[in-house]
Design an enzyme around this catalytic site. Structure first.
Site, PDB file in Angstrom:
ATOM      1  N   CYS A   1       0.845  -1.203   0.000  1.00 16.88           N
ATOM      2  CA  CYS A   1       0.000   0.000   0.000  1.00 16.88           C
ATOM      3  C   CYS A   1       0.880   1.253   0.000  1.00 16.88           C
ATOM      4  CB  CYS A   1      -0.922  -0.003   1.218  1.00 16.88           C
ATOM      5  SG  CYS A   1      -1.792   1.554   1.454  1.00 16.88           S
TER       6      CYS A   1
ATOM      7  N   HIS B   1      -8.474   7.878   2.951  1.00 20.34           N
ATOM      8  CA  HIS B   1      -7.878   9.218   2.963  1.00 20.34           C
ATOM      9  C   HIS B   1      -8.958  10.265   2.756  1.00 20.34           C
ATOM     10  CE1 HIS B   1      -7.676   7.607  -1.153  1.00 20.34           C
ATOM     11  NE2 HIS B   1      -7.882   8.853  -1.580  1.00 20.34           N
TER      12      HIS B   1
HETATM   13  P1  5GP Z   1      -8.328   9.063  -4.693  1.00 21.68           P
HETATM   14  O1  5GP Z   1      -8.482   9.159  -6.187  1.00 21.68           O
HETATM   15  O2  5GP Z   1      -8.044   7.627  -4.272  1.00 21.68           O
HETATM   16  O3  5GP Z   1      -9.456   9.673  -3.918  1.00 21.68           O
HETATM   17  O4  5GP Z   1      -7.085   9.945  -4.305  1.00 21.68           O
HETATM   18  C1  5GP Z   1      -5.780   9.495  -4.326  1.00 21.68           C
HETATM   19  C2  5GP Z   1      -4.902  10.701  -4.361  1.00 21.68           C
HETATM   20  O5  5GP Z   1      -3.597  10.300  -4.024  1.00 21.68           O
HETATM   21  C3  5GP Z   1      -4.818  11.390  -5.723  1.00 21.68           C
HETATM   22  O6  5GP Z   1      -5.278  12.722  -5.600  1.00 21.68           O
HETATM   23  C4  5GP Z   1      -3.344  11.302  -6.086  1.00 21.68           C
HETATM   24  O7  5GP Z   1      -2.861  12.491  -6.699  1.00 21.68           O
HETATM   25  C5  5GP Z   1      -2.682  11.059  -4.743  1.00 21.68           C
HETATM   26  N1  5GP Z   1      -1.462  10.276  -4.800  1.00 21.68           N
HETATM   27  C6  5GP Z   1      -1.289   9.091  -5.452  1.00 21.68           C
HETATM   28  N2  5GP Z   1      -0.035   8.635  -5.243  1.00 21.68           N
HETATM   29  C7  5GP Z   1       0.574   9.550  -4.439  1.00 21.68           C
HETATM   30  C8  5GP Z   1       1.881   9.620  -3.865  1.00 21.68           C
HETATM   31  O8  5GP Z   1       2.743   8.751  -4.056  1.00 21.68           O
HETATM   32  N3  5GP Z   1       2.162  10.708  -3.106  1.00 21.68           N
HETATM   33  C9  5GP Z   1       1.240  11.691  -2.875  1.00 21.68           C
HETATM   34  N4  5GP Z   1       1.627  12.718  -2.100  1.00 21.68           N
HETATM   35  N5  5GP Z   1      -0.003  11.648  -3.379  1.00 21.68           N
HETATM   36  C10 5GP Z   1      -0.331  10.588  -4.159  1.00 21.68           C
HETATM   37 ZN    ZN Z   2      -2.330   1.382   3.622  1.00 26.63          ZN
END
Ligand code: 5GP
Ligand code: ZN
Length: 113
Positions: free
Chosen positions: A4, A99
């Site tokens: 993860c 998150h």
């Molecule tokens: P979701 O689409 O799951 O709600 O949001 C995941 C978020 O994680 C996205 O906005 C993406 O830009 C961010 N994200 C993905 N991988 C990384 C990472 O390695 N580092 C950081 N800081 N953000 C990440």
């Molecule tokens: Zn996790």
């Protein structure tokens, strides 16, 4: 969870731009910001998303929400902010570790979809 990405960020195995943390929660800047302030608030314990909230201690869940408020305070979001938690495919969740997106620093859209 060994594979993860957010668990690895919590563990410090992947670098991140940390904004705030306590013993239960970490807040760090999103890699692809959608607003002047775009911070992710995550519990340090792994669960996939809010559908699994029953697997997380109440204290950890509460700490996430307080963490969002703390980030907004630290980022100076006095005009308001939005908190979003995408859950599952219909919500386009891309990282399977709970998150909360904290978005602010500009006038956000009225659209929520
Ligand atoms: P979701 O689409 O799951 O709600 O949001 C995941 C978020 O994680 C996205 O906005 C993406 O830009 C961010 N994200 C993905 N991988 C990384 C990472 O390695 N580092 C950081 N800081 N953000 C990440
Ligand atoms: Zn996790």
């Amino acid at each position: 969870m060994s594979d993860c990405i957010f668990c690895k960020i919590v563990a410090g195995e992947i670098p991140s731009n940390r904004v705030w943390e306590d013993d239960r929660v970490l807040a760090f800047r999103d890699l692809n910001p959608m607003a002047p302030t775009h911070v992710l608030v995550v519990p340090k314990k792994h669960i996939a998303n809010l559908a699994e909230a029953g697997q997380l201690a109440d204290e950890d869940l509460a700490a996430c929400l307080r963490g969002c408020a703390k980030v907004a305070e630290l980022e100076g979001l006095t005009q308001g902010f939005r908190v979003v938690s995408n859950c599952g495919p219909h919500a386009c969740q891309s990282v399977q570790h709970l998150h909360f997106h904290v978005l602010g620093g500009k006038q956000l859209s009225e659209k929520m979809d």
